[in-house]
Design a protein around this motif. Structure first.
Motif, PDB file in Angstrom:
ATOM      1  N   GLU A   1      -4.839   7.809  -2.462  1.00 45.29           N
ATOM      2  CA  GLU A   1      -5.680   7.975  -1.279  1.00 45.29           C
ATOM      3  C   GLU A   1      -6.270   6.654  -0.795  1.00 45.29           C
ATOM      4  O   GLU A   1      -6.317   6.382   0.400  1.00 45.29           O
ATOM      5  CB  GLU A   1      -6.797   8.989  -1.558  1.00 45.29           C
ATOM      6  CG  GLU A   1      -7.716   9.260  -0.385  1.00 45.29           C
ATOM      7  CD  GLU A   1      -7.016   9.752   0.868  1.00 45.29           C
ATOM      8  OE1 GLU A   1      -7.588   9.579   1.961  1.00 45.29           O
ATOM      9  OE2 GLU A   1      -5.893  10.288   0.791  1.00 45.29           O
ATOM     10  N   LYS A   2      -6.718   5.818  -1.718  1.00 48.92           N
ATOM     11  CA  LYS A   2      -7.304   4.535  -1.332  1.00 48.92           C
ATOM     12  C   LYS A   2      -6.255   3.645  -0.652  1.00 48.92           C
ATOM     13  O   LYS A   2      -6.528   3.027   0.373  1.00 48.92           O
ATOM     14  CB  LYS A   2      -7.850   3.846  -2.581  1.00 48.92           C
ATOM     15  CG  LYS A   2      -8.805   2.735  -2.319  1.00 48.92           C
ATOM     16  CD  LYS A   2      -9.403   2.267  -3.641  1.00 48.92           C
ATOM     17  CE  LYS A   2     -10.490   1.265  -3.405  1.00 48.92           C
ATOM     18  NZ  LYS A   2     -11.108   0.826  -4.661  1.00 48.92           N
ATOM     19  N   ALA A   3      -5.056   3.615  -1.193  1.00 53.90           N
ATOM     20  CA  ALA A   3      -3.970   2.816  -0.602  1.00 53.90           C
ATOM     21  C   ALA A   3      -3.557   3.393   0.747  1.00 53.90           C
ATOM     22  O   ALA A   3      -3.252   2.653   1.680  1.00 53.90           O
ATOM     23  CB  ALA A   3      -2.775   2.762  -1.548  1.00 53.90           C
ATOM     24  N   ARG A   4      -3.575   4.729   0.864  1.00 55.34           N
ATOM     25  CA  ARG A   4      -3.227   5.371   2.133  1.00 55.34           C
ATOM     26  C   ARG A   4      -4.213   4.975   3.222  1.00 55.34           C
ATOM     27  O   ARG A   4      -3.827   4.619   4.331  1.00 55.34           O
ATOM     28  CB  ARG A   4      -3.192   6.890   1.978  1.00 55.34           C
ATOM     29  CG  ARG A   4      -2.663   7.612   3.231  1.00 55.34           C
ATOM     30  CD  ARG A   4      -2.998   9.100   3.208  1.00 55.34           C
ATOM     31  NE  ARG A   4      -4.425   9.335   3.317  1.00 55.34           N
ATOM     32  CZ  ARG A   4      -5.128   9.239   4.463  1.00 55.34           C
ATOM     33  NH1 ARG A   4      -4.530   8.937   5.587  1.00 55.34           N
ATOM     34  NH2 ARG A   4      -6.428   9.458   4.472  1.00 55.34           N
ATOM     35  N   ARG A   5      -5.491   4.990   2.890  1.00 55.42           N
ATOM     36  CA  ARG A   5      -6.514   4.601   3.870  1.00 55.42           C
ATOM     37  C   ARG A   5      -6.389   3.129   4.247  1.00 55.42           C
ATOM     38  O   ARG A   5      -6.537   2.766   5.415  1.00 55.42           O
ATOM     39  CB  ARG A   5      -7.918   4.893   3.329  1.00 55.42           C
ATOM     40  CG  ARG A   5      -8.285   6.358   3.388  1.00 55.42           C
ATOM     41  CD  ARG A   5      -9.771   6.554   3.136  1.00 55.42           C
ATOM     42  NE  ARG A   5     -10.224   5.815   1.967  1.00 55.42           N
ATOM     43  CZ  ARG A   5     -10.612   6.366   0.823  1.00 55.42           C
ATOM     44  NH1 ARG A   5     -10.630   7.662   0.704  1.00 55.42           N
ATOM     45  NH2 ARG A   5     -11.004   5.613  -0.179  1.00 55.42           N
TER      46      ARG A   5
ATOM     47  N   ARG B   1      -0.156  12.453   8.157  1.00 55.04           N
ATOM     48  CA  ARG B   1       0.501  13.647   7.576  1.00 55.04           C
ATOM     49  C   ARG B   1       0.447  13.625   6.063  1.00 55.04           C
ATOM     50  O   ARG B   1       0.326  14.673   5.441  1.00 55.04           O
ATOM     51  CB  ARG B   1       1.954  13.735   8.042  1.00 55.04           C
ATOM     52  CG  ARG B   1       2.079  14.180   9.464  1.00 55.04           C
ATOM     53  CD  ARG B   1       3.511  14.425   9.826  1.00 55.04           C
ATOM     54  NE  ARG B   1       3.596  14.818  11.224  1.00 55.04           N
ATOM     55  CZ  ARG B   1       4.709  14.877  11.900  1.00 55.04           C
ATOM     56  NH1 ARG B   1       5.861  14.561  11.330  1.00 55.04           N
ATOM     57  NH2 ARG B   1       4.708  15.235  13.161  1.00 55.04           N
ATOM     58  N   ALA B   2       0.557  12.439   5.470  1.00 57.01           N
ATOM     59  CA  ALA B   2       0.509  12.306   4.006  1.00 57.01           C
ATOM     60  C   ALA B   2      -0.839  12.742   3.460  1.00 57.01           C
ATOM     61  O   ALA B   2      -0.920  13.228   2.352  1.00 57.01           O
ATOM     62  CB  ALA B   2       0.811  10.868   3.602  1.00 57.01           C
ATOM     63  N   LYS B   3      -1.895  12.602   4.256  1.00 56.28           N
ATOM     64  CA  LYS B   3      -3.224  13.047   3.815  1.00 56.28           C
ATOM     65  C   LYS B   3      -3.260  14.564   3.674  1.00 56.28           C
ATOM     66  O   LYS B   3      -3.850  15.075   2.744  1.00 56.28           O
ATOM     67  CB  LYS B   3      -4.272  12.599   4.835  1.00 56.28           C
ATOM     68  CG  LYS B   3      -5.674  13.013   4.446  1.00 56.28           C
ATOM     69  CD  LYS B   3      -6.687  12.565   5.450  1.00 56.28           C
ATOM     70  CE  LYS B   3      -8.067  13.008   5.004  1.00 56.28           C
ATOM     71  NZ  LYS B   3      -9.093  12.599   5.945  1.00 56.28           N
TER      72      LYS B   3
ATOM     73  N   SER C   1       0.828  -1.214   0.000  1.00 53.71           N
ATOM     74  CA  SER C   1       0.000   0.000   0.000  1.00 53.71           C
ATOM     75  C   SER C   1       0.857   1.257   0.000  1.00 53.71           C
ATOM     76  O   SER C   1       0.541   2.235  -0.685  1.00 53.71           O
ATOM     77  CB  SER C   1      -0.930   0.004   1.218  1.00 53.71           C
ATOM     78  OG  SER C   1      -1.830  -1.069   1.134  1.00 53.71           O
ATOM     79  N   LEU C   2       1.943   1.239   0.782  1.00 53.68           N
ATOM     80  CA  LEU C   2       2.826   2.412   0.827  1.00 53.68           C
ATOM     81  C   LEU C   2       3.506   2.645  -0.514  1.00 53.68           C
ATOM     82  O   LEU C   2       3.663   3.789  -0.949  1.00 53.68           O
ATOM     83  CB  LEU C   2       3.871   2.245   1.925  1.00 53.68           C
ATOM     84  CG  LEU C   2       3.359   2.308   3.358  1.00 53.68           C
ATOM     85  CD1 LEU C   2       4.462   1.889   4.331  1.00 53.68           C
ATOM     86  CD2 LEU C   2       2.846   3.696   3.699  1.00 53.68           C
ATOM     87  N   VAL C   3       3.901   1.581  -1.174  1.00 61.59           N
ATOM     88  CA  VAL C   3       4.566   1.704  -2.476  1.00 61.59           C
ATOM     89  C   VAL C   3       3.572   2.132  -3.541  1.00 61.59           C
ATOM     90  O   VAL C   3       3.887   2.964  -4.390  1.00 61.59           O
ATOM     91  CB  VAL C   3       5.254   0.369  -2.865  1.00 61.59           C
ATOM     92  CG1 VAL C   3       5.716   0.388  -4.305  1.00 61.59           C
ATOM     93  CG2 VAL C   3       6.422   0.088  -1.938  1.00 61.59           C
TER      94      VAL C   3
END
Length: 126
Positions: A61-65, A122-124, A55-57
């Motif tokens: 937004e969907k992967a972040r969640r 923070r990435a959001k 998910s990080l790679v």
């Protein structure tokens, strides 16, 4: 998500994916019947770490969640398994990645999801 400090997070999760997967494979081959709960939990940890790494790679937004939800589940798992291994050591004849709150791994299993959740929040904003 995978830039700056996020790269370090991806690296740590990648290393822990390999470490937990390798550990669980060796444990299962050497004798799953000796401590099936502990060995299964190590395999679950590997899957969780692998999904978070992916998910990080992947980013977005969907992967972040999804990564944020998995980090929260990982932290819950570390806390539950860590407390369980201290309260009822006989249930764990061998340790897991999350035993004693990750003490065998320098407590990184309890620090990593907290750091991950902070970074993902923070990435959001970015």
């Amino acid at each position: 998500m995978g830039t700056g400090p996020g790269r370090v997070l991806v690296w740590f999760y990648g290393v822990f994916t390999v470490a937990a997967a390798s550990r669980s494979i060796v444990e299962v081959i050497r004798g799953f019947d000796r401590a099936p709960l502990a060995y299964s939990l190590s395999a679950v940890a590997a899957v969780v770490y692998g999904f978070i790494t992916y998910s990080l790679v992947r980013g977005g937004e969907k992967a972040r969640r999804a990564a944020l939800a998995c980090c929260a589940a990982e932290l819950l798992g570390v806390l539950v398994v860590g407390a369980w291994t201290l309260a009822e050591p006989s249930a764990f004849p061998d340790s897991t990645v999350w035993s004693d709150f990750g003490m065998g791994y320098l407590f990184i299993p309890v620090i990593l999801p907290v750091t991950g959740m902070i970074w993902l929040r923070r990435a959001k904003r970015a």
